[in-house]
Design an enzyme around this catalytic site. Structure first.
Site, short mmCIF file in Angstrom:
data_model
loop_
_atom_site.label_atom_id
_atom_site.label_comp_id
_atom_site.label_asym_id
_atom_site.label_seq_id
_atom_site.Cartn_x
_atom_site.Cartn_y
_atom_site.Cartn_z
N ASP A 61 8.55 -3.02 -9.72
CA ASP A 61 9.44 -3.92 -8.99
C ASP A 61 10.64 -3.10 -8.59
O ASP A 61 11.23 -2.39 -9.41
CB ASP A 61 9.86 -5.13 -9.83
CG ASP A 61 10.44 -6.22 -8.92
OD1 ASP A 61 9.71 -6.69 -8.02
OD2 ASP A 61 11.62 -6.57 -9.08
N LYS A 100 0.82 -1.23 0.00
CA LYS A 100 0.00 0.00 0.00
C LYS A 100 0.85 1.27 0.00
O LYS A 100 0.43 2.32 -0.46
CB LYS A 100 -0.96 -0.01 1.20
CG LYS A 100 -1.94 -1.18 1.14
CD LYS A 100 -3.34 -0.78 1.56
CE LYS A 100 -4.38 -1.80 1.13
NZ LYS A 100 -4.32 -3.11 1.81
N ARG A 147 11.26 5.68 -7.57
CA ARG A 147 9.89 5.49 -8.08
C ARG A 147 9.46 6.72 -8.89
O ARG A 147 8.88 6.59 -9.98
CB ARG A 147 8.97 5.26 -6.86
CG ARG A 147 7.59 4.78 -7.19
CD ARG A 147 6.96 4.04 -6.01
NE ARG A 147 7.65 2.78 -5.76
CZ ARG A 147 8.45 2.56 -4.72
NH1 ARG A 147 8.63 3.48 -3.79
NH2 ARG A 147 9.08 1.41 -4.60
N TYR A 156 13.46 0.18 3.55
CA TYR A 156 14.82 0.57 3.95
C TYR A 156 14.99 2.09 4.10
O TYR A 156 16.10 2.56 4.29
CB TYR A 156 15.83 0.03 2.92
CG TYR A 156 15.84 -1.47 2.81
CD1 TYR A 156 16.66 -2.26 3.61
CD2 TYR A 156 15.00 -2.13 1.91
CE1 TYR A 156 16.66 -3.65 3.51
CE2 TYR A 156 14.97 -3.52 1.80
CZ TYR A 156 15.81 -4.27 2.60
OH TYR A 156 15.79 -5.64 2.50
P1 ITT Z 1 4.71 -5.93 -4.52
O1 ITT Z 1 5.63 -6.96 -5.14
O2 ITT Z 1 3.38 -6.49 -4.15
O3 ITT Z 1 4.62 -4.66 -5.35
P2 ITT Z 1 6.80 -5.73 -2.52
O4 ITT Z 1 7.00 -4.85 -1.32
O5 ITT Z 1 7.02 -7.21 -2.34
O6 ITT Z 1 5.33 -5.44 -3.11
P3 ITT Z 1 9.00 -5.67 -4.38
O7 ITT Z 1 8.98 -7.13 -4.67
O8 ITT Z 1 9.17 -4.71 -5.53
O9 ITT Z 1 7.66 -5.18 -3.68
O10 ITT Z 1 10.10 -5.40 -3.28
C1 ITT Z 1 10.48 -4.11 -3.03
C2 ITT Z 1 11.18 -4.03 -1.68
O11 ITT Z 1 12.30 -3.16 -1.83
C3 ITT Z 1 10.26 -3.41 -0.65
O12 ITT Z 1 9.50 -4.37 0.07
C4 ITT Z 1 11.26 -2.66 0.23
O13 ITT Z 1 11.85 -3.54 1.14
C5 ITT Z 1 12.32 -2.22 -0.79
N1 ITT Z 1 11.97 -0.89 -1.33
C6 ITT Z 1 11.51 -0.61 -2.59
N2 ITT Z 1 11.24 0.70 -2.71
C7 ITT Z 1 11.52 1.25 -1.53
C8 ITT Z 1 11.42 2.56 -1.03
O14 ITT Z 1 10.93 3.56 -1.76
N3 ITT Z 1 11.80 2.78 0.23
C9 ITT Z 1 12.27 1.79 1.00
N4 ITT Z 1 12.38 0.52 0.62
C10 ITT Z 1 12.00 0.24 -0.64
#
Ligand code: ITT
Length: 188
Positions: A69, A10, A175, A148
């Site tokens: 991702d 979310k 992003r 993180y």
């Molecule tokens: P969905 O696959 O359902 O989109 P997810 O959280 O599992 O959700 P990802 O597989 O893309 O998504 O993993 C991304 C991870 O990388 C996320 O859970 C964080 O731990 C880290 N991450 C990504 N963007 C971040 C951000 O803007 N700030 C901090 N950590 C981030």
């Protein structure tokens, strides 16, 4: 226009909505996939995984779909946790603890957040990658954001992403850069 955003995170949805609004993308409503949406993220790159998620949600809903991702790549750890950022340990706190412990022996604390965004529409798949470069802090600070953010100090800011306002993070984040890239690609 409605676009299904293929995520179960979310925080990503909230950021995407704010980023899109800040970029003047106003005629789009992002909606979440059906409850319990999950897909095996078995791609070899962020780009591949974002395409896998976008395709699966398009298969389920028949609608235009968007997927993110993303992850944190730390140079001294040869790019880890990278694709495995969400699975590096069980909880967000444990993931941060593990990262700080593994980085302890190194002086190089440089890292980058990476985000691949794929939009799947009637013309096929369009993917853009955004990055945000910085350093891993020695200890967590701040309560905003997610993942993180408490240990990531983006270059030229001096504070962690969890110490920034949402607005500040959404100006410089991986992003935001991916959404900008995608919007430019679609204009052409
Ligand atoms: P969905 O696959 O359902 O989109 P997810 O959280 O599992 O959700 P990802 O597989 O893309 O998504 O993993 C991304 C991870 O990388 C996320 O859970 C964080 O731990 C880290 N991450 C990504 N963007 C971040 C951000 O803007 N700030 C901090 N950590 C981030």
């Amino acid at each position: 226009m409605k676009i299904v955003f293929a995520t179960s995170n979310k925080h990503k949805l909230k950021e995407l909505q704010a980023i899109a609004a800040a970029q003047g993308i106003e005629d789009v409503e992002f909606i979440l996939p059906p409850e319990g949406f999950s897909v095996e993220e078995n791609g070899a790159t962020f780009e591949e995984n974002s395409l896998i998620k976008a395709k699966e949600v398009n298969r389920l809903t028949g609608m235009m779909s968007l997927a993110d991702d993303s992850g944190l790549c730390v140079n001294a750890l040869n790019g880890a946790p990278g694709l495995y950022s969400a699975r590096y340990a069980d909880t967000p706190q444990e993931r941060i603890d593990k990262l700080l412990k593994e980085l302890e022996p190194y002086t190089d604390r440089s890292a980058k957040f990476v985000c691949a965004m794929t939009l799947l529409d009637e013309n096929g798949a369009h993917t853009a990658v955004g990055e945000c470069h910085g350093q891993i802090a020695r200890e967590p600070s701040g309560i905003n954001g997610f993942g993180y953010d408490p240990v990531f100090i983006a270059d030229n800011t001096g504070i962690t992403m969890a110490q920034m306002s949402e607005e500040e993070k959404n100006k410089i984040s991986h992003r935001a850069n991916a959404v900008k890239g995608l919007a430019e690609m679609l204009k052409r």
